[in-house]
Each structure stands twice: as C-alpha cells, then as structure tokens.
Design an enzyme around this catalytic site. Sequence first.
Site: not given
Ligand code: G6P
Length: 609
Positions: A75, A604, A27, A482, A2, A486, A505, A101-102, A489
């Site tokens: 969001w 984000k 956000r 990772e 948000c 990527k 396994h 936001n929250g 997502e």
């Molecule tokens: C969200 C984002 C990710 C990020 C994660 C942790 O899930 O979409 O890209 O890695 O939060 O965020 P931070 O700001 O704590 O690195």
Amino acid sequence: MCGIVGYIGTKPAQQLLVEGLKRLEYRGYDSAGIAVIGQSGLSITRAVGRVQSLEDKLEETGSLEGTLGLAHTRWATHGTVTQANAHPQRDDTSGICLVHNGIIENYAAIKTYLEEKGHQFSSETDTEVLAMLIGELYEGDLESAVQAALREVTGAYAIVVVCEQEPDVMIAARKGSPLMIGIGSGEYIVASDPSAIVAHTTQAFPLENYNVVKLTRDHIRTSTIENIEVTPRIMQLEMDLGQIELGDYDHFMLKEIFEQPSALSNTFRGRLDKKSGKVVLGGLDEFAKQLVKAKRVIITAQGTAMHAAMIGEYLLEDLAKVPTECEYASEFRYRNPIIEDGTMVVAVSQSGETADTLAALEEAKDRGALSLGVINVVGSTIARETDAGVYLRVGPEIGVASTKAFTGQVAVLTLISLFMARRRFMSAEESSALLKQLELVPDKIERVLETADTIRTLTEKYVHRENWLFLGRGYNYPTAMEGALKLKEISYIHAEGMPAAEMKHGPIALIDKGMPVVFIANRGAQYEKVMINIEEVRSRGGHVIAVATEGDTQIKSIAEDVMYVPDVPEALSPMVTVIPLQLMAYHAAVLRGKDVDKPRNLAKSVTVE
Ligand code: G6P
C-alpha cells in the site's frame, strides 16, 4: 497496511510465500513482490497490481527455487505505484534484500548521506534507503548490520531481511508496525498477521518494538536493537482456517455481514449474568474500583471504530452516567489533551494496530490516564499496551469495509457501560432487563439478514445516483455516519452522514429531485422529530429510504421505501439498524461492479500516520 511474509525451512518457499500474500492482500494491494534465495543466489520478481499479477509473472518467468524467501503486498506511502517502487528492495553492494511495512521518517537525511558515499538509488522508496543503510553497515554479520541500521532510523517499521552472502539466515524486526513469528518444526514463518501463519503452525509470538529476531532453520535468537537478548512470550494462535476462508460466499464482506448473529453471540457468551444484572468481564475485574470511580471517559478511534466510539459516548453517559467524549485519535494525539485524575481512555480498534489510535493511547498513558482496549485481534499491539481491556471475539475480519467488528465494538461498549452502570447507579432490575434484551440482539440481526434480497432490489432503484445523505438522531446519528462511510468506501458513491437536524443548516441545499436520503427512523425518543425531518426532505423532492421498526405503518405513507428491523430498546438499536445499511452498501458496490473486498486506495489496517 502492507502485508509481509517470510519463510525459512525445508519446503519450496515460493508457493508458501504467495499463499501467505493472498491471505495478507487485504492489507494493501497496489503491487506485490517476492525474493527467494536458492542454489543460484537471490532472485526477485515484482509486479504492479494484485498478488495475481505477481503469480502470472512468476508463471511466465519461471519459479524461484529455494527454501528461504520473503514477500510483500504493498500500500504505497513513498513513491508511486511502479515496479521499481514495489518491494522487495535491495542494496547495491552487499546482496541485502528486504520487505518493509511502515515509514522511515528520516529517510531523506540517510539517503543524502548514502548518496555522498556513492550509492545509486533506483526507486523513490524509503525502504530502499533502509536496504542501502544495512548494506553500508554490513561487515559479514546480517544481524548486527540490521541492529546498527535500526539504531539510526526513526519512524515505523516491520521488516524481513535476507542477505545473499548468508543464504541460511533471515532477520526480522519491528517498531510500530506488527510482525508475528510463527514457529514450526524446522521452519519459521514471519508475517504481518496470523492469517498467513495458521496454515503451518499455531505456535507464534508477536515481535515487540525495537526487537530483532534472527532465524536459521534450527535456531531462533531474539534481541533488542542494542543486542540485548530477550525471551519472547510464545502463544497459541486460536484462529482456524475456516474463519479466514470465503466458503460459499462471493465476498468476505458478505460473509462477515452474515456472521454477525454468531459473532455477537460469541461476544456475549458467559458475560451476561441476567440474574444479578451484572456484566462479567474478566479483563476489567482488577480495575473495577477505578471504573466505578471514573470521573471522565475519553474514547478514541479512527474510521468505523470511531462511529462505534460515538455510540459508546451515548451509552456511557446514558447508562453509566459518566461524562464521556470521543475524539479522533489523530487529533487527540497532537492536541495537548487535558487528562485529570479519574480520566479513563478507551481505545477502540478492530486490528489493534492503527498507528494513530496507538499513538493517542500512548499520549493518554503518558498523561496518567487509565487505559482500556476494545480490540478484536488478540495479542495485537494496542491490546498489549492497554492496562486492561475487553476483546470483541467476533473472529478475524478480512473485508476492508468493517462490518462485524463494528457491531462487536458497539456490543462491547454496551457491556462496559453496563458493567459500570450496575456498579454505579443502575438497579438489578433495570440492568437485568437490558441484558435480556441484549441477548436477543443476535436473533434480531438474523431477522434483518433474511430481508437481504429485498434490500438488494431496493438498492437497484437508487444505485445510479451519485450523492446520498444518511440521517439519524441520538444513538442512530453515528449509525447514519457509518451507513454513509460503508457506501462511499466500497461503491465510491458520495455519501454524507449527519445528525438529521443538522441537514437544515446547509446540506439541505444539496437535495434535489430523486436524491436518495436514508433516514434511521426506528422507534425511539426522537421518532416524531425524525418524521418532521423526513417531511422536510420530501417537500424538496428527495427520495426517502427509511430504516423503521417492524409494525410502523405510518412511515410507509411518507417514505418511498422502508427497510424494517425488529423492535429493540433504543440504546441497543444501532447493532440492528446498521445491518440494512451494510447490506445496501454491499449490494450497491456489487451492482456497480466494484471490488467489494479490496476497495481502491484503502487498506484494512492503517499502520502509518
Ligand atoms: C481503516 C479501515 C477501516 C477501519 C479503520 C480503523 O481505515 O479501512 O475499516 O475502521 O482503519 O481500524 P481499526 O483496526 O483501528 O479498527
């Protein structure tokens, strides 16, 4: 999670607020709304979808006139994505209007109380409950009504509130979720992060937990929710507009992938003393003795930052020889963790605002651990809450899929490991040699970026496949994780990352003819073992795509496709081997027509549990 923005000043608020929302859209982006107070009172416009939908609607219905207003990009947490649940929300009696936001955790109990008093709700949101509560407590002074309401709520909030009856006042408050107050001349801009502020002013301060700020055009007053006046710490925002604009790139993610060489050069600048083999980290100096004596390190994070943390575990054990473990912050905080004397907790977070990471940090601090932050956003909550820390210095990251923050986090964890290593067991020669190699990493990333077109062509061959595996060993097991994250997502392809040997396994049962299996197979201690795993995949019909070291011709005979990276010492290799995986994920998403910078359901910065 948000984005909120508020404006009080002399300029027309609508345009400024919508521009702010666009900067904050990463956000959250399921609905958006704006409210402005002008000559004709309070006007609200809300729309389901992106900020663009809100703009379209404003175009249709006409501009909102006034020089004070607030806006929100959502969001969803409570309530589905509908116009009724979009913010701003308002109360039914006093002309209170707010964005939030929250999560208000005790909203159900408050709602019951308010319903008994006769209030009628028109949304499913916890935010409307808070608006109604402020309205219920309103006796002609918005600031005290907000303070009184916030004394009753539990949970997390960053809010901006206005009241039709006080058209020259704006109130903002926070607990948990971030909020920045920008100070202009005769105007104030309140926003979830500095990106919505820097176009107007570089003077700002982060609002502290349980603090409330009252803004009029010529006055600012900051107090606690108990109405004790406090003096905010004003800072200079260092972000410049170019950093948060797309420039010639199609997407922020691509821009940020390509920024990695310069971003990492920034991370290293002034921190590598190659002569003495020492790493210079001003933020850690005061705690150097404790770091040297540390008996155990726990690294905690979420998402991509967790994958960087996992690499940090290898680095700290391998280089600094200190027992290290990593743990998802969301698990750590509820696990009754044992923190002995000499334990150091490292919180890794791009935003410095992730709710779980912050809560894990608080838990660790309460139990007596020394806390360090590996954070990108300067002045963020985690950065302020930790005892010490090291900033990434990679610049603002806007793309929801984290790229340059990942390599920045790994780079800083490498620096911390070497900072400790050199002061513990590592010789000056060994450390100097690694520092020299570290300095070369940005150029090596640049070389991988030059192969972006080849990676796009390669990705085209596999992009229709719905299931992928990413496999690696040692330092590059987290890189495999990772790579999978990527891909899933942003392109919504199902992908799993795991240690290469773990495939046998269970996951091996998934491998059928043509399934893409990406191996991180650069030269390193376990290279031969990885080759064996590749054969196992091939013999079951899987298509092997290997990330390999330049000059490795052997791999060409067993992998369908190879993405070459320059030779790098194994401990430093994830910063380079991850690059082809980022590019592959990016191209896969573009080829599948997905919205790369705003993937569905994601945000984000996750500021709720
Ligand atoms: C969200 C984002 C990710 C990020 C994660 C942790 O899930 O979409 O890209 O890695 O939060 O965020 P931070 O700001 O704590 O690195």
